[in-house]
Every structure is written in C-alpha cells, then in structure tokens.
Design an enzyme around this catalytic site. Structure first.
Site, short mmCIF file in Angstrom:
data_model
loop_
_atom_site.label_atom_id
_atom_site.label_comp_id
_atom_site.label_asym_id
_atom_site.label_seq_id
_atom_site.Cartn_x
_atom_site.Cartn_y
_atom_site.Cartn_z
N ARG A 15 58.81 -27.59 125.68
CA ARG A 15 57.77 -28.09 126.58
C ARG A 15 58.24 -29.22 127.50
NH1 ARG A 15 53.19 -29.45 122.57
NH2 ARG A 15 54.87 -29.21 121.05
N THR A 86 61.49 -26.83 110.11
CA THR A 86 61.90 -28.14 109.59
C THR A 86 62.47 -28.06 108.17
OG1 THR A 86 59.58 -28.48 109.01
CG2 THR A 86 60.32 -29.52 111.04
N LYS A 352 81.89 -56.14 143.41
CA LYS A 352 82.37 -55.24 142.35
C LYS A 352 83.64 -55.84 141.79
CE LYS A 352 85.40 -52.45 142.30
NZ LYS A 352 86.48 -51.53 142.65
C1 UD1 Z 1 55.92 -31.04 112.13
C2 UD1 Z 1 55.20 -30.88 110.80
C3 UD1 Z 1 53.75 -31.27 110.97
C4 UD1 Z 1 53.63 -32.69 111.49
C5 UD1 Z 1 54.46 -32.86 112.76
C6 UD1 Z 1 54.53 -34.32 113.10
C7 UD1 Z 1 56.35 -29.05 109.73
C8 UD1 Z 1 56.32 -27.63 109.34
N1 UD1 Z 1 55.32 -29.51 110.37
O1 UD1 Z 1 55.29 -30.20 113.05
O2 UD1 Z 1 53.07 -31.17 109.74
O3 UD1 Z 1 52.28 -32.99 111.74
O4 UD1 Z 1 55.82 -32.40 112.56
O5 UD1 Z 1 55.20 -34.51 114.33
O6 UD1 Z 1 57.31 -29.73 109.41
N2 UD1 Z 1 63.36 -29.53 114.13
C9 UD1 Z 1 64.65 -29.22 113.74
N3 UD1 Z 1 64.89 -27.96 113.30
C10 UD1 Z 1 63.92 -27.01 113.24
C11 UD1 Z 1 62.62 -27.35 113.66
C12 UD1 Z 1 62.36 -28.62 114.09
O7 UD1 Z 1 65.54 -30.04 113.77
O8 UD1 Z 1 64.24 -25.88 112.84
C13 UD1 Z 1 63.10 -30.90 114.59
C14 UD1 Z 1 62.59 -30.96 116.00
O9 UD1 Z 1 63.66 -31.11 116.93
C15 UD1 Z 1 61.72 -32.21 115.96
C16 UD1 Z 1 61.22 -32.24 114.50
O10 UD1 Z 1 62.09 -31.42 113.78
O11 UD1 Z 1 62.48 -33.35 116.20
C17 UD1 Z 1 59.80 -31.77 114.36
O12 UD1 Z 1 59.72 -30.44 114.80
P1 UD1 Z 1 58.48 -29.88 115.57
O13 UD1 Z 1 58.65 -28.45 115.81
O14 UD1 Z 1 58.18 -30.77 116.72
O15 UD1 Z 1 57.36 -30.13 114.44
P2 UD1 Z 1 55.94 -29.55 114.38
O16 UD1 Z 1 56.01 -28.08 114.22
O17 UD1 Z 1 55.18 -30.07 115.52
#
Ligand code: UD1
Ligand code: CA
Length: 465
Positions: A15, A86, A352
């Site tokens: 996004r 995650t 500079k």
């Molecule tokens: C996650 C939580 C959600 C919480 C929210 C808070 C899970 C399943 N859900 O949601 O409960 O309310 O964060 O912000 O954990 N990332 C990785 N590898 C992956 C997926 C994500 O490194 O495979 C990193 C992303 O870059 C990011 C962070 O993990 O920095 C969170 O991932 P994101 O997809 O934004 O989390 P949500 O699905 O929004």
C-alpha cells in the site's frame, strides 16, 4: 536471561506503492526501522531482523547505521524467503534464535516506529506480555480476547473474527515478549487454515497463552500505530513532530510556529534557542545555547555551538559552526565546512570543505571550496576559489588578515601569505607572498567623449535602416 529481539521487516508494503522497502520510509528524516532499533535497550543479547522484500536495500541501510554507531546491540538478519505470514517470519528465525541462545524473545514490527524506549524497556523486562491499544474503529487489526482477570485468552484476526469478536475494541499492537521455548514449540504447530492462508504469529502467541499467563498492557494508540500507507506515514510524522517539539519546548526552546517546524529524533537543542517557522533539522545535529535558526533553514548532520545565528533560508549539511558565528541569509554550507567562532558567512555564499578560522568573513556572493581561510581574513563579494580543473580538486590556502578584493578568482592550487592584499577583479594563478599586493587587471583606459561619439554613430545607423 538472554533476551533477543526479533524485528519483522520482510513484508512488501504494497500500500505504500514504492520501490523503497516500507521499513526504510522516513519519519522526520530517519527510516522507520531505525526508529525501532533505537528503542532497544543496550543490554539486549541481540536483535534479529527478518528481511526479504528489498533485502539489499535494508542490508545496506543496516551496514551504514552500524558504521555510524547507531545500532544499540548486535544485529543479525534472517531472509524469510517468500513471506507467508508473521508466524512464518518467526519460524524462519528458529535456527538463528537457537544459535544466539535466546531464552526469551521480544517481537516488534519494523513499520511501527513510535513505540517509546520506556515501553520497549518494560516489554524487555516482562516474562510474557502483549502490547495492545483501544481504538474507536478497530478496523483490520487483530482483536485481543482476555480472561476476566485480564490475562490473554486469545487473538483473532479481523478477517477471521465473528461479528461479536469484531466488536471488540482492544486490538493487538503486534509487539510481544514471550519465553522462547514455549513460543518455539507453538511455532512448530502452526497451520494456515485461516481467511488469509497465512501462518499467523498470533496463533502461536494464543497457544503460549493457553499454557501460561501472558499479560496485556494497553498503550497509547500512537505508540503502536503502523505505517501501511502514505497517509499513515504523514500521521506518524505529525505525531513524532508533536512529541519531539513538545519535548524541546519543555527543555527551554522557543518554536515560533511548532506546527511547521520539523526536528528529527537525533537532534539535540540547548536552552534559549529560538526556531523560526518552516525550519527543518535532521540527522545527527546539535545546537548550543542561545542559537537563533531563521525561517526556512534546513540543517542536517551538523554541530552548531552556542549563540550562533543562522539567518533565514540557509542550507547547512555536515558542517561545524563555532560560537557566535553568523550565517546567511541564503547561505549554503556543504560537507566538511568548519567555521570557527565569530566567523561571518553572508548571503549567497557557498562553502565546501572550507575551514574559516576565527573571525574570518565572507559576507557576499562567494564560492569557497577546498579552502583554508586564516584568522581575520576578509573575502570580498564575488570571490571564487577555482578548485576544480575538470579532473582534480585543488586546495586554496589563505593566511591571516588577508584582504581579498571583490570578484577575485583564486585558481587552485594557490597559497596567499599572511597580510597580503589582492586587488579587486584579479585572477590569481601564482602564490602571493606575505604582505604583498597582488593585482592582475588590464590597466583601465577612459577616452574623453568616447561614449557620446558611439551614441551618435548608433543614432546615424538607425536612421539609415
Ligand atoms: C499483524 C497481526 C495483527 C495486529 C497487527 C498490528 C498477525 C497475523 N496479525 O497484522 O493481529 O493487529 O499486526 O500491526 O500477526 N511481516 C513479515 N513477514 C511476513 C508478514 C509480515 O516480516 O510474512 C512483517 C511486515 O513487514 C510488518 C509486520 O510483519 O512489518 C506486520 O505485518 P502486517 O502484514 O502488516 O501485519 P497485519 O497482517 O496487519
Ligand atoms: Ca497481513
């Protein structure tokens, strides 16, 4: 107790619509991931950063932060491969966490920059804790389910929640402290039978909570707000700006218009500084007592001593400014500039790698590059150090109490001795001895009536055509 941090930073950040990995997008000049790293306590065993999308860029950023001494503890990285959630990110860390001898892990997100160091310190000191926030509109965040005594009962993602669960306003901030052995076991049992076909870390956290008490701490929403879009980035920047400016006001700094003044997280300000509107200070900067920073000025990675006046619309980068110096308006001080106390650098002057000794002045329209300018020397308007011959850069060395007349070109390499005087309009190509007068002008001629004669000829020519 070997507490090890894991920072999730492998996601694509779709996004943001950007070629830059989401965690490298800046808030007040510093990338989100650097904000997160800075919150970590110095006594942490290590931090493991989970990377994948934009891996090369993230590794290069880490390397440069390491070189600048900005990392609070040893940092390693793990490439998650194609991110599958995650929970999958944490699974990818199992060998590394085992290698590091982790006994407890603290998990943070690289795109949640404004958690305070105090909150992270509490997390690091906890046995088992989850950070939550209460939102009017809980939206897409995971919902926190609690037992009557407050301990964690479960976590459910918005997309998997029942209508009743979706009404819960307490949401998961995505920051946790957990014992590693219990989490490790739970990670190995994760399944992806959910709405997003992802391996949810939240399922593993909920599994740990079934075996032992996991506490829930409710934080201010700003501390746990994530950066998923450019709108989020702007909102986070506004929060950070309010927080930082309020801090410096409490420390005795006047902001004429705090709402449009941007002060980065690595800037330090002494008391009785006055900052005009539309000023931006970023990177590692320090300003001494009683400085005045003029409207529209930008300063990055510079040290400014006390009682310095930087007038409006200056750009100052990687520069050191001594006490009581006056700069601008409209001056540009570039990398490697060193102004000693009492130096004046005025309007439309660019420097500079220039070292201006105590009390030297360059008040108007000059370029001073790769130059040493002695104590008390005066550089006239329009003076240029010709430091570049098209291939190499050369130095200009100017002694003390030298007077350099206006519109002089100093063709480097060249050395001007103490007390020398250079006549206006000279092109100096050879060294000038101390106390010498150097001049390189074509002698002036004035022909009596010459101008009138030319005008008469011109009028005649017009009549003919
Ligand atoms: C996650 C939580 C959600 C919480 C929210 C808070 C899970 C399943 N859900 O949601 O409960 O309310 O964060 O912000 O954990 N990332 C990785 N590898 C992956 C997926 C994500 O490194 O495979 C990193 C992303 O870059 C990011 C962070 O993990 O920095 C969170 O991932 P994101 O997809 O934004 O989390 P949500 O699905 O929004
Ligand atoms: Ca997701």
């Amino acid at each position: 107790m070997a507490t090890t941090a894991v920072i999730l930073a492998a996601g694509l950040g779709t996004r943001m619509k950007s070629r830059l990995p989401k965690v490298l997008h800046p808030i007040l000049g510093d990338p989100s991931l650097l904000w997160v790293l800075r919150t970590l306590p110095r006594d942490l065993n290590a931090a493991v950063i989970v990377v994948h999308h934009g891996r090369e860029q993230v590794l290069a950023a880490l390397e440069s932060w390491r070189a600048q001494g900005l990392l609070p503890c040893p940092v390693t990285t793990v490439d998650q491969g194609e991110p599958l959630g995650t929970g999958h990110a944490l699974q990818a860390c199992i060998p590394e966490l085992d290698r590091l001898g982790a006994t407890r892990v603290v998990i943070l997100c690289g795109d949640v920059p404004l958690t305070t160091p105090a909150t992270v310190a509490r997390l690091c000191a906890s046995e088992a804790l989850l950070l939550a926030m209460d939102l009017e509109e809980p939206g897409a965040y995971g919902r926190v389910l609690q037992h009557p005594d407050g301990r964690l009962a479960g976590l459910v993602e918005a997309k998997d929640a029942t209508t009743e669960q979706r009404a819960v306003r307490r949401v998961n901030g995505g920051a946790y402290a957990l014992p590693w052995p219990a989490l490790r076991t739970a990670l190995q049992e994760l399944r992806n039978d959910n709405a997003q076909r992802e391996y949810y870390l939240t399922d593993a956290v909920a599994a740990v909570a079934r075996g032992q008490r996991v506490a829930v701490e409710v934080c201010a929403p700003e501390e746990l707000a994530g950066m998923n879009s450019r709108m989020d980035q702007a909102a986070l920047q506004a929060s950070a700006q309010r927080r930082i400016n309020a801090h410096w006001m409490a420390e005795g700094v006047t902001f004429l218009h705090p709402g449009d003044t941007l002060v980065g997280p690595r800037v330090t300000l002494a008391q009785d500084i006055v900052i005009d509107p539309c000023v931006r200070l970023e990177g590692a900067c320090s300003f001494g007592e009683g400085c005045r920073i003029g409207q529209g000025t930008v300063v990055a990675d510079s040290d400014v001593a006390e009682a310095v006046e930087i007038r409006p619309y200056c750009v100052v980068e990687r520069t050191r400014v001594g006490a009581g110096a006056k700069v601008g308006p409209f001056a540009r001080l570039r990398e490697g500039t060193l102004l000693e106390p009492g130096v004046h650098v005025g309007n439309f002057v660019e420097t500079k790698k220039a070292h201006l000794h105590r009390g030297a002045k360059a008040n108007h329209l000059a370029y001073l590059g790769d130059a040493e300018i002695g104590e008390g020397t005066n550089v006239g308007a329009g003076v240029i150090t010709c430091n570049y011959d098209g291939v190499n850069k050369h130095r200009t060395l100017i002694g003390r109490n030298v007077f350099i007349g206006s519109d002089t070109q100093l063709v480097a390499p060249v050395e001007i001795g103490d007390g020398a005087l250079i006549g206006a309009g000279s092109t100096i190509t050879k060294d000038v001895p101390p106390d010498a007068l150097a001049l390189s002008r074509v002698p002036q001629t004035s022909r009596e009536g010459g101008a009138a004669a030319i005008r008469a000829r011109q009028k005649q020519a017009t009549r003919v055509s």
